[in-house]
Scaffold this motif. Structure first.
Motif, PDB file in Angstrom:
ATOM      1  N   UNK A   1       0.851  -1.188   0.000  1.00 61.69           N
ATOM      2  CA  UNK A   1       0.000   0.000   0.000  1.00 61.69           C
ATOM      3  C   UNK A   1       0.887   1.238   0.000  1.00 61.69           C
ATOM      4  N   UNK A   2       0.542   2.193  -0.834  1.00 65.63           N
ATOM      5  CA  UNK A   2       1.347   3.396  -0.977  1.00 65.63           C
ATOM      6  C   UNK A   2       2.291   3.361  -2.154  1.00 65.63           C
ATOM      7  N   UNK A   3       2.488   2.169  -2.735  1.00 62.59           N
ATOM      8  CA  UNK A   3       3.385   2.035  -3.871  1.00 62.59           C
ATOM      9  C   UNK A   3       2.793   2.738  -5.101  1.00 62.59           C
ATOM     10  N   UNK A   4       3.621   3.494  -5.806  1.00 62.26           N
ATOM     11  CA  UNK A   4       3.193   4.213  -7.014  1.00 62.26           C
ATOM     12  C   UNK A   4       3.872   3.553  -8.212  1.00 62.26           C
ATOM     13  N   UNK A   5       3.078   3.167  -9.203  1.00 61.99           N
ATOM     14  CA  UNK A   5       3.636   2.478 -10.374  1.00 61.99           C
ATOM     15  C   UNK A   5       2.804   2.777 -11.611  1.00 61.99           C
ATOM     16  N   UNK A   6       3.401   2.529 -12.760  1.00 64.97           N
ATOM     17  CA  UNK A   6       2.705   2.615 -14.041  1.00 64.97           C
ATOM     18  C   UNK A   6       2.230   1.214 -14.395  1.00 64.97           C
ATOM     19  N   UNK A   7       0.951   1.055 -14.687  1.00 60.98           N
ATOM     20  CA  UNK A   7       0.418  -0.266 -14.983  1.00 60.98           C
ATOM     21  C   UNK A   7       1.051  -0.822 -16.252  1.00 60.98           C
ATOM     22  N   UNK A   8       1.526  -2.084 -16.210  1.00 59.82           N
ATOM     23  CA  UNK A   8       2.138  -2.672 -17.414  1.00 59.82           C
ATOM     24  C   UNK A   8       1.091  -2.924 -18.494  1.00 59.82           C
ATOM     25  N   UNK A   9       1.493  -2.737 -19.710  1.00 61.96           N
ATOM     26  CA  UNK A   9       0.584  -2.956 -20.839  1.00 61.96           C
ATOM     27  C   UNK A   9       0.264  -4.435 -20.980  1.00 61.96           C
ATOM     28  N   UNK A  10      -0.907  -4.708 -21.543  1.00 58.69           N
ATOM     29  CA  UNK A  10      -1.296  -6.087 -21.799  1.00 58.69           C
ATOM     30  C   UNK A  10      -1.880  -6.801 -20.604  1.00 58.69           C
ATOM     31  N   UNK A  11      -2.210  -6.102 -19.550  1.00 63.25           N
ATOM     32  CA  UNK A  11      -2.837  -6.702 -18.378  1.00 63.25           C
ATOM     33  C   UNK A  11      -4.292  -6.255 -18.298  1.00 63.25           C
ATOM     34  N   UNK A  12      -5.134  -6.992 -17.559  1.00 65.58           N
ATOM     35  CA  UNK A  12      -6.532  -6.559 -17.418  1.00 65.58           C
ATOM     36  C   UNK A  12      -6.663  -5.173 -16.802  1.00 65.58           C
ATOM     37  N   UNK A  13      -5.695  -4.805 -15.955  1.00 61.32           N
ATOM     38  CA  UNK A  13      -5.777  -3.521 -15.266  1.00 61.32           C
ATOM     39  C   UNK A  13      -5.623  -2.357 -16.254  1.00 61.32           C
ATOM     40  N   UNK A  14      -4.614  -2.428 -17.103  1.00 64.85           N
ATOM     41  CA  UNK A  14      -4.414  -1.363 -18.101  1.00 64.85           C
ATOM     42  C   UNK A  14      -5.534  -1.370 -19.134  1.00 64.85           C
ATOM     43  N   UNK A  15      -6.059  -2.564 -19.452  1.00 67.57           N
ATOM     44  CA  UNK A  15      -7.147  -2.630 -20.417  1.00 67.57           C
ATOM     45  C   UNK A  15      -8.405  -1.949 -19.887  1.00 67.57           C
ATOM     46  N   UNK A  16      -8.679  -2.119 -18.612  1.00 65.93           N
ATOM     47  CA  UNK A  16      -9.871  -1.494 -18.013  1.00 65.93           C
ATOM     48  C   UNK A  16      -9.787   0.022 -18.122  1.00 65.93           C
ATOM     49  N   UNK A  17      -8.587   0.603 -17.946  1.00 66.26           N
ATOM     50  CA  UNK A  17      -8.437   2.050 -18.029  1.00 66.26           C
ATOM     51  C   UNK A  17      -8.536   2.565 -19.462  1.00 66.26           C
ATOM     52  N   UNK A  18      -8.512   1.683 -20.422  1.00 66.70           N
ATOM     53  CA  UNK A  18      -8.607   2.128 -21.810  1.00 66.70           C
ATOM     54  C   UNK A  18     -10.052   2.275 -22.284  1.00 66.70           C
ATOM     55  N   UNK A  19     -10.975   1.512 -21.661  1.00 66.34           N
ATOM     56  CA  UNK A  19     -12.367   1.599 -22.113  1.00 66.34           C
ATOM     57  C   UNK A  19     -13.386   1.605 -20.972  1.00 66.34           C
ATOM     58  N   UNK A  20     -12.914   1.500 -19.722  1.00 69.61           N
ATOM     59  CA  UNK A  20     -13.781   1.529 -18.534  1.00 69.61           C
ATOM     60  C   UNK A  20     -14.807   0.392 -18.519  1.00 69.61           C
ATOM     61  N   UNK A  21     -14.457  -0.757 -19.127  1.00 67.35           N
ATOM     62  CA  UNK A  21     -15.321  -1.935 -19.063  1.00 67.35           C
ATOM     63  C   UNK A  21     -14.737  -2.938 -18.076  1.00 67.35           C
ATOM     64  N   UNK A  22     -15.558  -3.485 -17.152  1.00 71.38           N
ATOM     65  CA  UNK A  22     -15.045  -4.478 -16.209  1.00 71.38           C
ATOM     66  C   UNK A  22     -14.651  -5.774 -16.923  1.00 71.38           C
ATOM     67  N   UNK A  23     -13.690  -6.508 -16.370  1.00 75.14           N
ATOM     68  CA  UNK A  23     -13.207  -7.763 -16.927  1.00 75.14           C
ATOM     69  C   UNK A  23     -13.364  -8.888 -15.912  1.00 75.14           C
ATOM     70  N   UNK A  24     -13.859 -10.021 -16.376  1.00 77.68           N
ATOM     71  CA  UNK A  24     -13.859 -11.253 -15.595  1.00 77.68           C
ATOM     72  C   UNK A  24     -12.728 -12.117 -16.122  1.00 77.68           C
ATOM     73  N   UNK A  25     -11.759 -12.414 -15.253  1.00 77.03           N
ATOM     74  CA  UNK A  25     -10.552 -13.119 -15.677  1.00 77.03           C
ATOM     75  C   UNK A  25     -10.466 -14.438 -14.918  1.00 77.03           C
ATOM     76  N   UNK A  26     -10.756 -15.558 -15.568  1.00 79.57           N
ATOM     77  CA  UNK A  26     -10.522 -16.843 -14.913  1.00 79.57           C
ATOM     78  C   UNK A  26      -9.034 -17.167 -14.913  1.00 79.57           C
ATOM     79  N   UNK A  27      -8.461 -17.351 -13.741  1.00 74.28           N
ATOM     80  CA  UNK A  27      -7.021 -17.598 -13.632  1.00 74.28           C
ATOM     81  C   UNK A  27      -6.825 -19.104 -13.473  1.00 74.28           C
ATOM     82  N   UNK A  28      -6.375 -19.758 -14.523  1.00 76.00           N
ATOM     83  CA  UNK A  28      -6.158 -21.206 -14.449  1.00 76.00           C
ATOM     84  C   UNK A  28      -4.832 -21.493 -13.783  1.00 76.00           C
TER      85      UNK A  28
END
Length: 565
Positions: free
Chosen positions: A82-109
């Motif tokens: 907590x408190x860590x400041x970082x730039x979200x890496x490209x190609x992850x669900x987190x950065x994708x959400x900020x590109x279109x504001x659509x929620x993602x359901x990610x099944x992690x196998x």
């Protein structure tokens, strides 16, 4: 799959538990506390760093280079503290959400299938056993505030599409609360910054008064201030002021009044006249506020301010005090006894009318402590029956920082609310060998007599020849002006402190003025010469007569062990 009733109960819990705080990070902590473990085993909240600072959030799509701050975490293992400041890496669900504001359901196998650009996340997933993830945006009106990640692991049921709708509803409410906190924090940051910049810096060491301020600011920012303004003749104007209200409006109004007070103090006015002219400024500010459009929030806020001014004279050991809307100051003598200061109250600043601001002059022996404070401290410290008054009464020769710390500690234990400010000032006398006082006759012999007395004393003080010559010219012109236009008795006084001050007093009340004499005129150049030679010059009026003064800087001399640079 969570049952419908459980989901409704969860949303109601989020609505009631999230949004009570006015800090972005605190709102995010409320969010994770509300959803873990009721909805997810682990929840992370990351907010755009600019949003944490109160800045306007960006519109979508968010630039890849925008940093996010880990604002809250609850549950299992976290990939980032907590408190860590970082730039979200490209190609992850987190950065994708900020590109279109659509929620993602990610099944992690398997963790090994996690994007290679996020190794820390893969390691946290592997160690926590997470198997299902929902990434939902914190967004409002097309502006991105941050990202929320909900994880379920091991024996928890995987998320489904219905859970995505629940997560979106949770984040919609949270986004509104985060944005409210962001707007509040922006106001708070601005108000705090303005007040911090407008308040004087920690008081510098002065030869004639020791200062120790106690300031407990309001979390929302306020309008209290203090000042210690050097005046000619080694005098000091001690000021405490308070503007009613909170936030940026109170802080900026405080800045206006403080600037006006510094300008008025440069005119070397007595406290009662200074307060009357400061009130003129306050009345104009109040009139401008009343003329604002009705939809302006300031239109409905009354303008009220208080101020107290005490001018300490270390040569005559007197203090002249006037106050407007603030409690009566307290003086503690060197033996520890309290001296009652019968300073008549003036009306609060900003009230239209002709009510006077009477002043009182009292004798304060060296080592006396003067306490001036805002109204919020009156009932706790300054009043005769105040519960913390003994801490003030026992000062005596106790170091002022120790007195301040003991009072501040007691106020903290008492959980006092609102902004509180008090200025403690311990008086010092200017040593007799740094003052020359000479009575003068009201005759032409006065000028040469004054020059001789000044020359002898400047030699004792080891003043350099150039400054000594300039001082003799100033003395001659001021004394000649007093003989020609003044009224007996006449007096010359030289004061050596951080500045070399020449004072000539007489009993006349008429104001001297600079004249621009013509070439053929034989008189009228005295004050013009003084104004040209001195660093500053002016006049201050007393109960009987006036004193015309002129100051010059002293260089390379020691005053009470301090070298004048």
């Amino acid at each position: 799959m969570t049952g419908l009733l459980n989901r409704l109960a969860l949303l109601e819990a989020v609505r009631t538990q999230v949004g009570h705080r006015t800090n972005v990070a605190a709102v995010c902590r409320e969010l994770v506390d509300a959803v873990v473990p009721a909805f997810a085993g682990t929840t992370d909240v990351e907010v755009l760093d600019d949003v944490v600072r109160g800045e306007e959030p960006p519109t979508v799509p968010v630039r890849r280079s925008v940093p996010l701050r880990r604002a809250a975490h609850r549950g299992g293992i976290s990939a980032h503290p907590v408190g860590d400041v970082r730039i979200l890496p490209a190609g992850t669900p987190f950065s994708d959400v900020l590109s279109d504001l659509r929620p993602r359901l990610v099944p992690i196998v398997e963790a090994d299938s996690w994007p290679a650009t996020e190794p820390a996340g893969a390691d946290a997933i592997r160690r926590s056993g997470a198997h299902s993830l929902i990434v939902a945006p914190l967004a409002l009106r097309g502006q991105a505030l941050g990202v929320v990640s909900f994880y379920r692991h091991r024996h928890e049921e995987p998320f489904d599409r219905d859970d995505v709708a629940v997560a979106s509803a949770i984040c919609a409410h949270a986004a509104l609360c985060v944005n409210n906190a962001r707007q509040y924090m922006r106001e708070w940051i601005i108000a705090s910054t303005v007040q911090r910049r407008l308040l004087p810096r920690p008081p510098s060491r002065q030869a004639t008064v020791e200062l120790s301020p106690l300031h407990r600011p309001d979390p929302e920012g306020g309008g209290a201030w203090f000042d210690a303004i050097p005046l000619p003749g080694a005098r000091t104007a001690l000021v405490v002021g308070d503007v009613a209200g909170r936030g940026i409006a109170a802080a900026t109004t405080m800045g206006f009044l403080r600037t006006a007070l510094h300008t008025l103090a440069a005119l070397d006015l007595q406290p009662d006249e200074l307060m009357a002219r400061l009130n003129d400024t306050a009345v104009r500010l109040a009139t401008e506020r009343a003329a604002l459009p009705p939809e302006d929030p300031l239109h409905c806020e009354p303008f009220t301010a208080g101020c107290a001014v005490a001018i300490h004279d270390p040569v005559d050991l007197i203090c002249t005090i006037a106050r407007a809307g603030l409690p009566e100051p307290v003086a503690v003598l060197p033996d520890g006894t309290s001296a009652r200061l019968s300073v008549p109250p003036g009306p609060p600043l900003g009230e239209a009318g002709t009510a006077p601001f009477p002043s009182t002059t009292i004798s304060l022996p060296e080592g006396s402590t003067l306490a001036m404070g805002t109204t919020s401290l009156a009932d706790e410290v300054l009043a005769a029956t105040a519960p913390l008054r003994p801490l003030l009464a026992d000062t005596g020769t106790t170091p002022l920082p120790d007195v301040r710390d003991s009072i501040e500690g007691a106020l903290t234990r008492a959980h006092g609310t609102g902004e509180q400010l008090m200025l403690l000032a311990r008086t010092k006398a200017l040593p007799a060998d740094q003052v020359l006082t000479t009575p003068l006759p009201a005759s032409p012999e006065a000028a040469p007599m004054a020059r001789r007395a000044a020359r002898r004393r400047l030699k004792v003080w080891e003043v350099d020849e150039e400054t000594a010559y300039t001082t003799e010219l100033i003395v001659s012109e001021l004394v000649g002006n007093a003989v020609r236009y003044g009224t007996p008795p006449l007096r010359l006084r030289l004061i050596r402190d951080r500045m070399l001050t020449c004072e000539v007093g007489d009993a006349a009340a008429g104001a001297p003025r600079v004249r621009h004499a013509r070439t053929a005129d034989e008189t009228g150049r005295g004050l013009f010469i003084v104004a040209s030679l001195a660093d500053q010059w002016g006049t201050h009026y007393e109960a009987r007569g006036k004193t015309v003064w002129a100051q010059q800087p002293l260089r390379g001399h020691h005053v009470r062990g301090e070298e004048i640079p």
